[in-house]
Design an enzyme around this catalytic site. Structure first.
Site: not given
Ligand SMILES: NC(=O)C1=CN([C@@H]2O[C@H](COP(=O)(O)OP(=O)(O)OC[C@H]3O[C@@H](n4cnc5c(N)ncnc54)[C@H](O)[C@@H]3O)[C@@H](O)[C@H]2O)C=CC1
Ligand SMILES: O=C(O)C1=N[C@H](C(=O)O)C[C@H](O)C1
Length: 284
Positions: A18, A21, A51, A114, A170, A174
């Protein structure tokens, strides 16, 4: 648009990551009630953070500088396991698998956004879907779900004679490279090309992608070129170059809300009674 089944009961959602991003974007839908249709179907059951975070115990509304919401931030899933039905996870591969295992143990459904999973992670996800409902997509935007359908059609018609490349751009924070979306596009094109070569009817879906293709001898060079720059939310272009002309299919995300909306609709569609492995195009 993604259809929301109006007869589905109110679903309690746990959101992980939470402070991230994506986690922030998903929480925003609950705190600001950005979408009336969604608000009638889901409530926030739990707000989960890494944690030993210093923000454990703080109300999620207070943490986001608005009125008290009534859900306290926690790092302990055991404490809140009876407060949610479905978990939505956009974090990092290793912790996603830990959340997945918790959901298997406690019979909760899970929406995984993820990316960056290795094959062994994907096998664990696939195996978990024999017990619970798992919705996994590298990209929860409607635009990419539609583009995947277009890529399949284009590849069937000109794939054999085209020079194909993928470009993904991106933000510079990332962690994984290339993007999960680009890999998903590459997999789809390769599967479609293999189906043409072997005249097998293609049934492109994630299930197939959870196990690497058995046909090692057919290798298609579909390079992915990655750019990491500034605050780019997510852009993908697939180029098909054929004699004398080039097609460029592009998706540009401007707001992470599109991914959050897709994930929330996916959670409603998945509900808490399905079992199996699903992806975004299952709900289009
Ligand atoms: N499927 C989709 O539509 C999309 C997928 N993503 C993916 O989502 C993932 C997260 O992206 P963002 O939010 O930009 O990353 P971010 O780095 O902003 O957020 C990651 C979150 O995960 C938490 N986290 C990381 N390691 C942790 C651990 N060991 N224990 C507990 N919490 C942990 C962090 O504290 C943070 O709150 C990436 O893999 C990204 O590629 C991102 C946007 C769209
Ligand atoms: O990390 C991001 O921001 C995003 N990750 C996803 C990916 O790895 O495809 C989806 C989106 O492009 C944003």
């Amino acid at each position: 648009m993604i259809s929301i089944n109006n007869s589905s009961p109110l679903l309690r959602i746990a959101v992980t990551g939470i402070t991230g991003r994506m986690g922030k974007k998903i929480i925003e839908y609950f705190l600001i009630k950005k979408n009336k249709q969604l608000s009638k179907k889901i409530i926030l059951g739990a707000a989960i953070v890494r944690k030993n975070s210093s923000i454990c115990g703080i109300d999620i509304g207070t943490f986001n500088k608005i009125n008290e919401f009534g859900v306290k931030i926690t790092d302990n899933l055991e404490l809140i396991k009876d407060d949610f039905d479905t978990l939505i996870d956009f974090t990092a591969p290793d912790i996603s698998i830990q959340y997945l295992n918790f959901c298997v143990k406690n019979n909760k459904s899970i929406v995984i956004g993820t990316t960056g999973f290795k094959q062994q992670h994907k096998n664990i996800i696939r195996n978990a879907s024999k017990t619970i409902g798992v919705m996994y997509s590298a990209n929860f935007s409607i635009g990419i779900a539609l583009i995947l359908k277009i890529l399949h059609k284009i590849t069937k018609i000109i794939g054999n004679n085209a020079d194909i490349s993928i470009i993904e751009t991106h933000h510079n924070k990332k962690r994984d490279i290339p993007s999960g979306t680009a890999i998903m596009m590459q997999d789809l094109i390769r599967d479609t090309l293999q189906s043409i070569q072997t005249n097998k009817s293609i049934n492109y879906n994630l299930k197939k992608r959870m196990y690497p293709s058995k046909q090692k001898n057919i290798i298609y060079d579909i390079p992915i070129h990655s750019i990491r720059i500034g605050n780019v939310v997510g852009e993908h272009t697939v180029l098909f170059n054929i004699l004398g002309e080039r097609l460029e299919i592009t998706h540009k995300a401007d707001d992470r809300a599109i991914f959050a909306y897709g994930a929330l609709c996916a959670a409603i569609w998945l509900g808490c009674n399905k079992k199996g492995l699903f992806e975004i195009h299952d709900i289009l």
